[in-house]
Design a protein around this motif. Structure first.
Motif, PDB file in Angstrom:
ATOM      1  N   LEU A 127     -14.630  10.356  -2.917  1.00 18.06           N
ATOM      2  CA  LEU A 127     -14.367  11.197  -1.744  1.00 18.06           C
ATOM      3  C   LEU A 127     -14.391  10.395  -0.452  1.00 18.06           C
ATOM      4  O   LEU A 127     -13.593  10.643   0.453  1.00 18.06           O
ATOM      5  CB  LEU A 127     -15.376  12.345  -1.655  1.00 18.06           C
ATOM      6  N   SER A 128     -15.284   9.426  -0.375  1.00 17.15           N
ATOM      7  CA  SER A 128     -15.348   8.578   0.821  1.00 17.15           C
ATOM      8  C   SER A 128     -14.063   7.789   0.999  1.00 17.15           C
ATOM      9  O   SER A 128     -13.523   7.711   2.105  1.00 17.15           O
ATOM     10  CB  SER A 128     -16.533   7.617   0.738  1.00 17.15           C
ATOM     11  N   VAL A 129     -13.580   7.186  -0.086  1.00 13.44           N
ATOM     12  CA  VAL A 129     -12.333   6.418  -0.020  1.00 13.44           C
ATOM     13  C   VAL A 129     -11.178   7.334   0.331  1.00 13.44           C
ATOM     14  O   VAL A 129     -10.367   7.038   1.220  1.00 13.44           O
ATOM     15  CB  VAL A 129     -12.057   5.665  -1.341  1.00 13.44           C
ATOM     16  N   LEU A 130     -11.088   8.467  -0.342  1.00 11.70           N
ATOM     17  CA  LEU A 130      -9.996   9.406  -0.103  1.00 11.70           C
ATOM     18  C   LEU A 130     -10.018   9.910   1.337  1.00 11.70           C
ATOM     19  O   LEU A 130      -8.981   9.966   2.003  1.00 11.70           O
ATOM     20  CB  LEU A 130     -10.092  10.575  -1.078  1.00 11.70           C
ATOM     21  N   ASP A 131     -11.186  10.240   1.833  1.00 15.61           N
ATOM     22  CA  ASP A 131     -11.306  10.710   3.209  1.00 15.61           C
ATOM     23  C   ASP A 131     -10.876   9.628   4.192  1.00 15.61           C
ATOM     24  O   ASP A 131     -10.224   9.909   5.197  1.00 15.61           O
ATOM     25  CB  ASP A 131     -12.745  11.146   3.489  1.00 15.61           C
ATOM     26  N   PHE A 132     -11.220   8.412   3.885  1.00 17.34           N
ATOM     27  CA  PHE A 132     -10.905   7.291   4.772  1.00 17.34           C
ATOM     28  C   PHE A 132      -9.405   7.021   4.840  1.00 17.34           C
ATOM     29  O   PHE A 132      -8.871   6.715   5.896  1.00 17.34           O
ATOM     30  CB  PHE A 132     -11.667   6.046   4.292  1.00 17.34           C
ATOM     31  N   ILE A 133      -8.707   7.135   3.701  1.00 15.31           N
ATOM     32  CA  ILE A 133      -7.274   6.791   3.684  1.00 15.31           C
ATOM     33  C   ILE A 133      -6.359   7.997   3.898  1.00 15.31           C
ATOM     34  O   ILE A 133      -5.145   7.843   3.929  1.00 15.31           O
ATOM     35  CB  ILE A 133      -6.865   6.068   2.384  1.00 15.31           C
ATOM     36  N   LYS A 134      -6.922   9.183   4.068  1.00 12.29           N
ATOM     37  CA  LYS A 134      -6.072  10.366   4.233  1.00 12.29           C
ATOM     38  C   LYS A 134      -5.451  10.444   5.626  1.00 12.29           C
ATOM     39  O   LYS A 134      -4.630  11.310   5.880  1.00 12.29           O
ATOM     40  CB  LYS A 134      -6.837  11.645   3.914  1.00 12.29           C
ATOM     41  N   VAL A 156      -1.540   6.245   7.488  1.00  9.63           N
ATOM     42  CA  VAL A 156      -1.536   5.460   6.257  1.00  9.63           C
ATOM     43  C   VAL A 156      -0.410   5.991   5.363  1.00  9.63           C
ATOM     44  O   VAL A 156      -0.508   7.083   4.816  1.00  9.63           O
ATOM     45  CB  VAL A 156      -2.896   5.532   5.527  1.00  9.63           C
ATOM     46  N   HIS A 157       0.658   5.193   5.279  1.00 13.37           N
ATOM     47  CA  HIS A 157       1.833   5.624   4.518  1.00 13.37           C
ATOM     48  C   HIS A 157       2.122   4.762   3.299  1.00 13.37           C
ATOM     49  O   HIS A 157       2.964   5.117   2.490  1.00 13.37           O
ATOM     50  CB  HIS A 157       3.075   5.623   5.416  1.00 13.37           C
ATOM     51  N   THR A 158       1.438   3.623   3.190  1.00 13.52           N
ATOM     52  CA  THR A 158       1.698   2.717   2.076  1.00 13.52           C
ATOM     53  C   THR A 158       0.383   2.231   1.474  1.00 13.52           C
ATOM     54  O   THR A 158      -0.669   2.274   2.119  1.00 13.52           O
ATOM     55  CB  THR A 158       2.503   1.479   2.528  1.00 13.52           C
ATOM     56  N   LYS A 159       0.494   1.741   0.255  1.00 16.06           N
ATOM     57  CA  LYS A 159      -0.676   1.174  -0.421  1.00 16.06           C
ATOM     58  C   LYS A 159      -1.190  -0.036   0.354  1.00 16.06           C
ATOM     59  O   LYS A 159      -2.393  -0.227   0.491  1.00 16.06           O
ATOM     60  CB  LYS A 159      -0.307   0.793  -1.852  1.00 16.06           C
ATOM     61  N   LYS A 160      -0.279  -0.837   0.884  1.00 18.91           N
ATOM     62  CA  LYS A 160      -0.672  -2.017   1.670  1.00 18.91           C
ATOM     63  C   LYS A 160      -1.491  -1.598   2.893  1.00 18.91           C
ATOM     64  O   LYS A 160      -2.511  -2.214   3.193  1.00 18.91           O
ATOM     65  CB  LYS A 160       0.558  -2.813   2.089  1.00 18.91           C
ATOM     66  N   GLN A 161      -1.071  -0.549   3.584  1.00 16.69           N
ATOM     67  CA  GLN A 161      -1.827  -0.056   4.738  1.00 16.69           C
ATOM     68  C   GLN A 161      -3.210   0.425   4.303  1.00 16.69           C
ATOM     69  O   GLN A 161      -4.203   0.177   4.989  1.00 16.69           O
ATOM     70  CB  GLN A 161      -1.073   1.082   5.436  1.00 16.69           C
ATOM     71  N   ALA A 162      -3.278   1.112   3.166  1.00 21.65           N
ATOM     72  CA  ALA A 162      -4.565   1.593   2.659  1.00 21.65           C
ATOM     73  C   ALA A 162      -5.475   0.422   2.304  1.00 21.65           C
ATOM     74  O   ALA A 162      -6.667   0.441   2.613  1.00 21.65           O
ATOM     75  CB  ALA A 162      -4.347   2.495   1.443  1.00 21.65           C
ATOM     76  N   GLU A 163      -4.905  -0.609   1.664  1.00 23.48           N
ATOM     77  CA  GLU A 163      -5.691  -1.800   1.323  1.00 23.48           C
ATOM     78  C   GLU A 163      -6.197  -2.497   2.577  1.00 23.48           C
ATOM     79  O   GLU A 163      -7.357  -2.937   2.625  1.00 23.48           O
ATOM     80  CB  GLU A 163      -4.853  -2.757   0.480  1.00 23.48           C
ATOM     81  N   GLU A 164      -5.361  -2.599   3.602  1.00 23.92           N
ATOM     82  CA  GLU A 164      -5.774  -3.239   4.860  1.00 23.92           C
ATOM     83  C   GLU A 164      -6.876  -2.446   5.544  1.00 23.92           C
ATOM     84  O   GLU A 164      -7.824  -3.012   6.081  1.00 23.92           O
ATOM     85  CB  GLU A 164      -4.568  -3.406   5.785  1.00 23.92           C
ATOM     86  N   LEU A 165      -6.756  -1.129   5.517  1.00 24.24           N
ATOM     87  CA  LEU A 165      -7.777  -0.272   6.112  1.00 24.24           C
ATOM     88  C   LEU A 165      -9.123  -0.480   5.414  1.00 24.24           C
ATOM     89  O   LEU A 165     -10.153  -0.617   6.075  1.00 24.24           O
ATOM     90  CB  LEU A 165      -7.331   1.185   6.000  1.00 24.24           C
ATOM     91  N   LEU A 166      -9.109  -0.547   4.091  1.00 17.02           N
ATOM     92  CA  LEU A 166     -10.344  -0.789   3.345  1.00 17.02           C
ATOM     93  C   LEU A 166     -10.883  -2.185   3.614  1.00 17.02           C
ATOM     94  O   LEU A 166     -12.093  -2.373   3.738  1.00 17.02           O
ATOM     95  CB  LEU A 166     -10.120  -0.588   1.850  1.00 17.02           C
ATOM     96  N   ALA A 167      -9.987  -3.171   3.684  1.00 16.39           N
ATOM     97  CA  ALA A 167     -10.416  -4.545   3.956  1.00 16.39           C
ATOM     98  C   ALA A 167     -11.113  -4.628   5.310  1.00 16.39           C
ATOM     99  O   ALA A 167     -12.108  -5.349   5.466  1.00 16.39           O
ATOM    100  CB  ALA A 167      -9.223  -5.494   3.896  1.00 16.39           C
TER     101      ALA A 167
END
Length: 94
Positions: free
Chosen positions: A63-70, A74-85
């Protein structure tokens, strides 16, 4: 768009590869999807990140990850990976 794979197909693929989520885990994944109003690719990404970091399904981490990338930007997997990084969760290629 990212991956067109549906959440149901992704979960079936996990099962076929030997990763057995419980019925409660599956229900929680769909709960999170509905709660966050997230697209399938974001839910799949959140499940993948959860399994890679926790080595098991952890609902609160998911839920934390999902909430963070929602976020709308964030439109791409790369953007989601960068956000997490940027948060210190660096995904290593497998």
């Amino acid at each position: 768009m990212v991956n067109k794979q549906s959440l149901a197909c992704f979960l079936d693929d996990l099962w076929a590869k030997g990763f057995k989520l419980t019925d409660e885990d599956i229900q929680f994944i769909y709960f999170g999807k509905n709660f966050a109003n997230a697209s399938d690719w974001k839910v799949i990404f959140a499940v993948q990140v959860t399994l890679r970091f926790q080595h098991a399904f952890d609902g609160s981490f998911y839920l934390s990850v999902l909430d963070f990338i929602k976020e709308d930007n964030v439109h791409t997997k790369k953007q989601a990976e960068e956000l997490l990084a940027n948060k210190g969760l660096q995904l290593q290629p497998h």
